[in-house]
Design an enzyme around this catalytic site. Sequence first.
Site, PDB file in Angstrom:
ATOM      1  N   ASP A  56     -72.125   0.452-109.563  1.00  0.00           N
ATOM      2  CA  ASP A  56     -71.079   1.403-109.971  1.00  0.00           C
ATOM      3  C   ASP A  56     -70.341   0.944-111.225  1.00  0.00           C
ATOM      4  O   ASP A  56     -69.183   1.308-111.437  1.00  0.00           O
ATOM      5  CB  ASP A  56     -70.056   1.632-108.840  1.00  0.00           C
ATOM      6  CG  ASP A  56     -70.716   1.972-107.519  1.00  0.00           C
ATOM      7  OD1 ASP A  56     -71.560   2.884-107.514  1.00  0.00           O
ATOM      8  OD2 ASP A  56     -70.404   1.321-106.505  1.00  0.00           O
ATOM      9  N   LYS A  68     -73.545   2.025-115.535  1.00  0.00           N
ATOM     10  CA  LYS A  68     -74.829   1.818-116.202  1.00  0.00           C
ATOM     11  C   LYS A  68     -75.376   3.105-116.792  1.00  0.00           C
ATOM     12  O   LYS A  68     -75.987   3.102-117.869  1.00  0.00           O
ATOM     13  CB  LYS A  68     -75.850   1.239-115.214  1.00  0.00           C
ATOM     14  CG  LYS A  68     -75.505  -0.134-114.682  1.00  0.00           C
ATOM     15  CD  LYS A  68     -76.567  -0.653-113.735  1.00  0.00           C
ATOM     16  CE  LYS A  68     -76.664   0.118-112.446  1.00  0.00           C
ATOM     17  NZ  LYS A  68     -75.443   0.058-111.613  1.00  0.00           N
ATOM     18  N   GLY A  81     -76.109   6.402-107.551  1.00  0.00           N
ATOM     19  CA  GLY A  81     -75.878   7.524-108.459  1.00  0.00           C
ATOM     20  C   GLY A  81     -75.365   7.087-109.812  1.00  0.00           C
ATOM     21  O   GLY A  81     -74.744   6.039-109.957  1.00  0.00           O
ATOM     22  N   HIS A  82     -75.647   7.888-110.819  1.00  0.00           N
ATOM     23  CA  HIS A  82     -75.133   7.699-112.166  1.00  0.00           C
ATOM     24  C   HIS A  82     -74.425   8.983-112.582  1.00  0.00           C
ATOM     25  O   HIS A  82     -74.970  10.081-112.418  1.00  0.00           O
ATOM     26  CB  HIS A  82     -76.258   7.402-113.164  1.00  0.00           C
ATOM     27  CG  HIS A  82     -77.045   6.174-112.852  1.00  0.00           C
ATOM     28  ND1 HIS A  82     -76.588   4.906-113.127  1.00  0.00           N
ATOM     29  CD2 HIS A  82     -78.253   6.006-112.276  1.00  0.00           C
ATOM     30  CE1 HIS A  82     -77.493   4.015-112.746  1.00  0.00           C
ATOM     31  NE2 HIS A  82     -78.515   4.663-112.223  1.00  0.00           N
ATOM     32  N   GLN A  93     -78.408  -0.262-108.727  1.00  0.00           N
ATOM     33  CA  GLN A  93     -77.581  -1.252-108.041  1.00  0.00           C
ATOM     34  C   GLN A  93     -77.198  -2.388-109.016  1.00  0.00           C
ATOM     35  O   GLN A  93     -76.931  -2.107-110.180  1.00  0.00           O
ATOM     36  CB  GLN A  93     -78.256  -1.776-106.770  1.00  0.00           C
ATOM     37  CG  GLN A  93     -78.284  -0.772-105.649  1.00  0.00           C
ATOM     38  CD  GLN A  93     -79.565   0.024-105.572  1.00  0.00           C
ATOM     39  OE1 GLN A  93     -80.601  -0.366-106.063  1.00  0.00           O
ATOM     40  NE2 GLN A  93     -79.499   1.164-104.958  1.00  0.00           N
TER      41      GLN A  93
END
Length: 432
Positions: free
Chosen positions: A13, A16, A40-41, A222
């Site tokens: 988180d 990225k 998630g991004h 991650q």
Amino acid sequence: MSNVVVVGAQWGDEGKGRIVDWLAERADIVARYNGGHNAGHTLVVDGKTYKLALLPSGVVRGKLGLIGNGVAVDPEALLAEIGRMQALGVEVTPQTLRVAETATLVLPIHRAIDAAQEGLRAKPIGTTLRGIGPAYEDKVGRRGLRVCDLGEPELLADKLEQLLRHHNAWFRGLGLEPFALEPMLQGLLALAPRILPFAGPVWHLLDRAHADGRRTVFEGSQAVMLDVDWGSYPFVTSSTTIAAGAATGTGVSPARIGRVLGVSKVYATRVGEGPFPTEQAGGLGELLRERGREFGVNTGRPRRCGWLDAALLRQGVKVAGIDALALTKIDVLDGFEAIDVCVGYELDGQRLDHAPASLAAQRRAVPVYRRFAGWEQPTQGVRSLDRLPAQALALVRGIEEIVGVPVDIVTTGPERDDTIVIRDPFGHPFAG
């Protein structure tokens, strides 16, 4: 230097996706190499929000996206995400996305196993219950299904029967309902014509790209401290998150992965259980969560928040092969009177400069902090280093000193252009 690997340097988180998005404008290809739709991004572009999970962040830029063999692919989740992107005006076709034919499939049974395993644990790990871990277990156990199996109906049926025979014995032992073969098989056969057009030899595409001098960004999921070997085990993910995973997770030569850019917030967050030495559980943690909007992209779970653990960051830099850092969310610290950064630990009367391996020792370790002065002047939207408050710049330089690698990028807000670039991560002084 034609390639860059982007690695989360904390517990995930870190932002990225927006760093990969920024790099994608300067690259030709973005390749995912580990994880699944459990991470998630979020990208914010001209006020429009894109939430990605399996898709490489470069698809929003219109760049070729590759999903490597190291990724666990839930075909239903992938197709649903493609649909969401198309609704936002992002076309995802076999010309813009390729999925490794040898990538492991995440099946409905894996989600059920994930939930059952988590329920049996005396101390839950905090898994997202998406079935990623059990899918990797099947891969290592040599009973997993792969994307290419969707094109061989008879082989698919045989492999699925073997997989169900293994897992149904466990379900029956727990008094749970076993899974039937035919409904799952028919579901996969129905998905196959929609998935197979995207399938191909990702390793071969990357080899040709290298020969043609094309730039690739390798996107990790991650982070280092969630790596199955180097993270705070057992509160980790089930894949290799460090830069070495870019090679094993896509089929590219280790000599070609290029420069490694680690991404870290200027504070720390963690989702789920596990040690977090610098966690601030009271008002400060709540303030960081509120200002940083620290809630999971896919799950909505609130993140635990605390001060930056630069000692752990330094350790992650070394084991992950990180060459430089991108520091994100410096604007969240606007208005703080003072900012603490962990530089080491006290453990049983001894001073340590790295985190102990033992879980019990990690929980006993007491952070040793270095205090930095805060700043009043807002940093949100600042896009050049000389416009940062002197105290904010001192924090950046201090982190460089503690961690031992330079900071290439600092982000100052959610928009993709709220970015200060000190050095081009592709290996050249930034001139734009």
